[in-house]
Enzyme design. Structure first.
Site, PDB file in Angstrom:
ATOM      1  N   SER A  41      42.041  43.067  44.098  1.00  0.00           N
ATOM      2  CA  SER A  41      41.219  43.811  43.411  1.00  0.00           C
ATOM      3  C   SER A  41      41.751  44.565  42.416  1.00  0.00           C
ATOM      4  O   SER A  41      41.161  45.138  41.347  1.00  0.00           O
ATOM      5  CB  SER A  41      40.591  44.758  44.224  1.00  0.00           C
ATOM      6  OG  SER A  41      41.420  45.740  44.931  1.00  0.00           O
ATOM      7  N   ASP A 333      37.349  55.292  42.575  1.00  0.00           N
ATOM      8  CA  ASP A 333      36.697  54.983  43.862  1.00  0.00           C
ATOM      9  C   ASP A 333      37.724  55.572  44.836  1.00  0.00           C
ATOM     10  O   ASP A 333      38.786  55.813  44.735  1.00  0.00           O
ATOM     11  CB  ASP A 333      35.918  53.847  44.421  1.00  0.00           C
ATOM     12  CG  ASP A 333      36.741  52.688  44.286  1.00  0.00           C
ATOM     13  OD1 ASP A 333      38.011  52.908  44.326  1.00  0.00           O
ATOM     14  OD2 ASP A 333      36.356  51.660  44.097  1.00  0.00           O
ATOM     15  N   HIS A 336      40.714  52.517  44.149  1.00  0.00           N
ATOM     16  CA  HIS A 336      41.058  52.096  42.894  1.00  0.00           C
ATOM     17  C   HIS A 336      41.340  53.012  41.822  1.00  0.00           C
ATOM     18  O   HIS A 336      40.572  53.786  41.537  1.00  0.00           O
ATOM     19  CB  HIS A 336      40.228  51.003  42.461  1.00  0.00           C
ATOM     20  CG  HIS A 336      39.808  49.800  43.483  1.00  0.00           C
ATOM     21  ND1 HIS A 336      38.679  49.930  44.270  1.00  0.00           N
ATOM     22  CD2 HIS A 336      40.743  48.727  43.872  1.00  0.00           C
ATOM     23  CE1 HIS A 336      38.971  48.765  44.962  1.00  0.00           C
ATOM     24  NE2 HIS A 336      39.805  48.092  44.786  1.00  0.00           N
TER      25      HIS A 336
END
Length: 359
Positions: A41, A333, A336
């Site tokens: 991610s 978040d 990340h």
């Protein structure tokens, strides 16, 4: 280390990327024909949008600070990711397209392509936790991409694109935090944490050898961040005051040392492979411990909602308390970084590439 050095380093990391590229080596766009991305991610520009997984970010407020206006592309952040900034710095498009995104075709992928999948890892079992794309499948897509590229550009040009491309690899965090320490895959019963690190490093070596066999000649490989300082881990450590989990950080440091040694051995074995290690741990720890130097005000919580545990579907447009200015935060978040930090990481990667002769 002297504070003057820290100030110079901070200034370097905050430079506009294009300026850094030009000052370091001239017309980089003529040298690097494409950026090719593998990993999780931290670099997935939207592949998870197209697969059957709950680990997605194709909804607001993700992407709220994208250039040109708010747009949730599947990037896990408020805007662009490091490969996007790297691509732009090299005179290529400012967004690296996801390979599975039907909005793009081989003409776009000839200048940049991302095979990464949020939630994946070096260990195939990691990808199974949230039904995402395993690393071996990313390599299969890379092979398919090369067939399409040959049909599009001809064999000679396709080979030149692959050999000249900067391959960006960022992977490994999920192997520990989503796999080993979550206990779901059972790896903790098979390996000590040191043995699991060895298992992952061996897998990373096989991966790098394989993409080299397929034509990759310029590769950056990112080490682990201080994983114990992620907001989600701090939240789990509230009984001890919400500080970083030092055990996790120590594991990251030990893994990184093994990765560096492995990369050194691979360079010796494959002299035509220009392979750079990106010490993400050091840069992120500097951000955590010296936030004011980078204009950051909060390095403990994410911008989205409470910032302690929300990511994916829990970070949504209805979530209360989301911050007004993500540039003041290290994290978007609970897992990340913000777009601002992604730019810093991209600057760092570009600088290392010039320093180590990849560009």
């Amino acid at each position: 280390m002297a504070s003057g050095h820290f100030q110079v380093e901070a200034a370097l990391l905050m430079l506009p990327l294009v300026m850094l590229a030009l000052n370091s080596g001239g017309a980089a766009g003529a040298v690097v024909p494409a950026v090719i991305v593998f990993g999780d991610s931290t670099v997935d520009t939207g592949n998870n949008n197209q697969i059957g997984t709950t680990l997605r970010s194709d909804f607001p407020p993700y992407g709220r600070d994208m250039p040109g206006g708010a747009r949730a592309t599947g990037r896990f952040g408020n805007g662009r990711l490091p490969p996007d900034f790297i691509s732009e710095a090299l005179g290529l498009p400012p967004l690296v397209p996801a390979y599975l995104d039907p909005a793009y075709g081989i003409g776009d992928f000839a200048r940049g392509v991302c095979f990464a999948s949020a939630g994946t890892g070096v260990d195939n079992a990691t990808a199974g936790v949230l039904s995402v794309i395993p690393l071996w499948k990313e390599v299969e897509y890379y092979k398919e991409y090369q067939l399409r590229l040959r049909a599009y550009a001809g064999a000679e040009r396709a080979r030149a694109i692959v050999r000249g491309a900067l391959h960006v690899v960022s992977i490994g965090t999920n192997d520990f935090l989503e796999n080993y320490y979550m206990l779901g895959t059972g790896r903790f019963a098979e390996y000590t944490v040191a043995e699991f690190s060895d298992f992952l490093v061996a897998g990373a070596r096989r991966f790098l050898s394989e993409i080299h066999r397929l034509g990759a000649r310029r590769v950056t490989f990112a080490g682990l961040t201080p994983i114990g300082c992620l907001p989600l881990e701090r939240a789990e450590n509230m009984i001890h005051g919400g500080g970083c989990i030092e055990e996790y950080n120590r594991v990251a440091r030990e893994y990184n040392a093994k990765v560096e040694a492995m990369l050194g051995g691979l360079r010796a074995e494959l002299p035509d492979l220009r392979l750079a290690y990106v010490p993400v741990y050091d840069t992120m720890l500097d951000l955590v411990t010296n936030p004011a130097k980078f204009g950051l005000e909060n390095v403990e919580e994410g911008c989205c909602a409470t910032g302690r545990f929300e990511m994916g579907f829990m970070c949504n447009d209805e979530a209360p308390m989301t911050c007004a200015d993500a540039d003041k935060f290290l994290f978007w978040d609970a897992f990340h970084p913000t777009q601002k930090v992604n730019r810093i990481m991209a600057n760092h990667t570009i600088h290392i590439c010039y320093q180590q002769g990849l560009l």
